[in-house]
Write an enzyme that holds these catalytic residues in place. Structure first.
Site, short mmCIF file in Angstrom:
data_model
loop_
_atom_site.label_atom_id
_atom_site.label_comp_id
_atom_site.label_asym_id
_atom_site.label_seq_id
_atom_site.Cartn_x
_atom_site.Cartn_y
_atom_site.Cartn_z
N HIS A 142 0.84 -1.20 0.00
CA HIS A 142 0.00 0.00 0.00
C HIS A 142 0.88 1.24 0.00
CE1 HIS A 142 -3.39 2.62 0.83
NE2 HIS A 142 -2.76 3.11 1.87
N LYS A 163 -0.38 10.87 1.78
CA LYS A 163 0.44 10.26 0.73
C LYS A 163 -0.01 10.71 -0.67
CE LYS A 163 -0.51 6.06 2.01
NZ LYS A 163 -1.35 6.36 3.21
N ASP A 181 -2.29 3.72 -4.22
CA ASP A 181 -3.04 2.84 -3.32
C ASP A 181 -2.48 1.42 -3.33
OD1 ASP A 181 -4.96 2.31 -1.40
OD2 ASP A 181 -6.39 1.57 -2.88
N ARG A 249 17.93 13.11 14.77
CA ARG A 249 18.19 14.34 14.02
C ARG A 249 19.38 14.20 13.10
NH1 ARG A 249 17.98 19.99 16.97
NH2 ARG A 249 18.16 20.51 14.76
#
Length: 314
Positions: A142, A163, A181, A249
């Protein structure tokens, strides 16, 4: 299980390889499948081999000359050694006609015999990519799969994270849509995973609030790609109200995710108001390209910092 019949192999490559079906039409229903390729000790395609027969036996000028130098009985005896239970077909490459004993044996044993004017090496070079795709191990995932700056990028994340919206913005900036999808993944090589779109979903992108958009109609043919090798996964992380996204980070080691046994580079991007995710995604792609070329910005910064600290200690 992926499979391809010999009749389909012939039709799919008929024009490209200029194939002619000479004999053995009764064996057109035979098929090659991914399990057979994986479990068999036989080679998939190669020049005529009597010791370790290939599933597709190709006869070039040397092989045809060898068989032509034998009498009929000896030639048929040799060919019988090459015809195994799993043999798919014979292909005679080059301008010369196939040996009569080969035509007779192929017809009597219902083994498809094709002929192509191409040289044997060129024929196999062109046929191997087709077989790799047709018989590739496959699965689905997906996400939104795009061609971003020439690289296959899979955008993943929880439902509703954005997305498709990110995919739409990247398309408007020149990227190409492959699938939305549902993405079909095929392992076409030891280190290569290819992404494609299911036929039902081609050209479409679903965006919340807008519905299903036809990208071909809106942006034109240039906004679409038929397939692309998967090189980078961009995972969108949505922070909760209570805590932020626990991301490093300054990651010293690149992230990765196994996809069908192949490690694919992975980048996680936190989603927050005001962040331009399209620019960040393109930057991630450019940074990965630089890393492939041997330039790592993070390592360069760490090295520069270490040198500065050594100077202060001196």
């Amino acid at each position: 299980m992926a499979q391809v019949s010999i009749a389909r192999l012939f039709e799919d490559n008929r024009e490209k390889l200029k194939l002619d079906w000479v004999a053995g039409r009764g064996g057109g229903a035979k098929s090659l499948n991914s399990d057979l390729i994986k479990d068999s000790s036989l080679g998939l395609i190669g020049h005529l081999n009597f010791i370790h027969p290939n599933l597709i036996q190709v006869l070039g000028a040397s092989e045809v000359a060898y068989l032509g130098g034998l009498d009929g009985a000896a030639c048929r005896a040799q060919l019988a050694r090459a015809i195994t239970r799993d043999l798919a077909c014979f292909i005679v490459a080059g301008e010369g006609p196939p040996p009569p004993a080969l035509v007779e044996t192929a017809e009597s044993r219902a083994v498809p015999l094709f002929r192509s004017p191409l040289a044997s090496v060129e024929l196999m070079w062109m046929l191997r990519p087709y077989l790799a795709r047709a018989l590739a191990e496959s699965s689905t995932t997906h996400g939104v799969f795009l061609d971003v700056l020439g690289m296959g990028v899979l955008i993943t994340g929880d439902s509703g994270v954005g997305k498709s919206e990110l995919g739409l913005e990247l398309i408007s900036r020149g990227s190409g849509l492959i699938a939305d999808d549902v993405v079909e993944l095929y392992r076409i090589g030891p280190e290569t995973v290819e992404g494609r779109c299911p036929a039902l979903l081609k050209d479409f992108l679903e965006v919340r609030g807008l519905g299903v958009l036809n990208i071909r109609t809106i942006f034109g043919e240039a906004a679409l790609r038929p397939r692309k090798n998967l090189k980078l996964i961009v995972h969108l992380e949505k922070p909760t109200a209570a805590e932020g996204v626990p991301l490093e980070r300054l990651p010293l080691k690149p992230g990765s995710e196994p996809v069908m046994g192949v490690d694919i580079r992975k980048v996680s991007i936190p989603v927050a108001a005001g962040r331009n995710l399209a620019v960040l995604t393109e930057a991630a792609v450019r940074n990965y390209v630089l890393q492939l070329r041997g330039f790592d910005s993070t390592q360069e910064f760490v090295s520069r910092q270490s040198k500065q600290m050594k100077k202060r200690d001196e």
